[in-house]
Design a protein around this motif. Structure first.
Motif, short mmCIF file in Angstrom:
data_model
loop_
_atom_site.label_atom_id
_atom_site.label_comp_id
_atom_site.label_asym_id
_atom_site.label_seq_id
_atom_site.Cartn_x
_atom_site.Cartn_y
_atom_site.Cartn_z
N SER A 82 -26.93 135.16 -35.08
CA SER A 82 -28.19 134.45 -34.96
C SER A 82 -27.92 133.07 -34.36
CB SER A 82 -28.88 134.31 -36.32
OG SER A 82 -28.08 133.55 -37.21
N GLY A 83 -29.00 132.39 -34.00
CA GLY A 83 -28.86 131.02 -33.52
C GLY A 83 -29.01 130.86 -32.03
N GLY A 84 -29.10 131.96 -31.30
CA GLY A 84 -29.31 131.85 -29.87
C GLY A 84 -30.71 131.37 -29.56
N GLY A 85 -30.95 131.09 -28.30
CA GLY A 85 -32.27 130.64 -27.89
C GLY A 85 -32.22 129.99 -26.53
N ASP B 234 -23.70 128.69 -18.68
CA ASP B 234 -23.39 129.20 -20.01
C ASP B 234 -24.39 130.26 -20.46
OD1 ASP B 234 -22.51 125.85 -20.97
OD2 ASP B 234 -21.15 127.49 -20.42
N THR B 235 -25.42 130.48 -19.67
CA THR B 235 -26.40 131.50 -19.99
C THR B 235 -25.73 132.86 -20.08
OG1 THR B 235 -28.24 130.30 -18.99
CG2 THR B 235 -28.47 132.69 -19.19
N ALA B 236 -25.87 133.51 -21.24
CA ALA B 236 -25.19 134.78 -21.47
C ALA B 236 -25.61 135.33 -22.82
CB ALA B 236 -23.67 134.60 -21.45
N GLN C 108 -24.27 142.81 -32.27
CA GLN C 108 -25.26 143.15 -31.25
C GLN C 108 -25.47 142.03 -30.25
OE1 GLN C 108 -26.81 146.23 -30.87
NE2 GLN C 108 -25.15 146.71 -32.28
N GLY C 109 -25.08 140.84 -30.61
CA GLY C 109 -25.19 139.72 -29.68
C GLY C 109 -26.45 138.90 -29.90
N THR C 110 -26.38 137.67 -29.43
CA THR C 110 -27.53 136.77 -29.45
C THR C 110 -27.61 136.07 -28.10
OG1 THR C 110 -28.60 134.96 -30.70
CG2 THR C 110 -26.20 134.85 -30.49
N GLN C 111 -28.79 136.02 -27.55
CA GLN C 111 -28.97 135.51 -26.18
C GLN C 111 -29.03 133.99 -26.17
OE1 GLN C 111 -29.07 137.19 -23.18
NE2 GLN C 111 -29.23 135.18 -22.18
N VAL C 112 -28.30 133.40 -25.26
CA VAL C 112 -28.36 131.96 -25.01
C VAL C 112 -28.80 131.75 -23.57
CG1 VAL C 112 -27.01 129.84 -24.81
CG2 VAL C 112 -26.61 131.39 -26.74
#
Length: 123
Positions: free
Chosen positions: A6-9, A88-90, A115-119
């Motif tokens: 969690s924590g992406g955005g 750094d978008t990934a 599962q990953g979190t999008q940044v």
């Protein structure tokens, strides 16, 4: 093993984000955990890793702008990211080495992913 990130955005260039990963079902007595990322059309690359002795490895990809840490009581892995850039978008993945028994701990050695979190970093 279960990994929940969690924590992406979305953040503007120069901003910061802190990613979290709740780790369950993983042997904490001997552990190697870390973060990797994958941008669209690019291969997955390592960001950072930490083992049970708190030995840390930072990949060149974000060295100097990220800090990896762990909360042993809560079984949470963190990645603090500062001075973010559009490149750094990934998708950022938390990962562990399920076969780890000591020694070198690097992101490329991690073999079980969340599962990953999008940044997304905008200019």
């Amino acid at each position: 093993v279960q990994l929940v990130e969690s924590g992406g955005g979305s953040v503007q260039s120069g901003g910061s984000l802190r990613l979290s990963c709740v780790v369950s079902g993983y042997t904490y007595s001997s552990r190697c955990m870390g973060w990797l990322r994958q941008a669209p059309g690019k291969e997955r690359e390592g960001v950072a890793a930490i083992n049970g002795d708190a030995t840390i490895f930072y990949a060149d990809s974000m060295k100097g702008r990220v800090t990896i840490s762990q909360d042993n009581h809560k079984n949470i892995l963190y990645l603090q990211m500062n001075s973010l850039k559009p490149e750094d978008t990934a998708m950022y993945f938390c990962a562990v080495d399920v076969h780890y028994s000591g020694g070198i701990c690097i992101p490329e050695g991690l073999d079980y992913y969340g599962q990953g979190t999008q940044v997304t970093v905008s200019s």
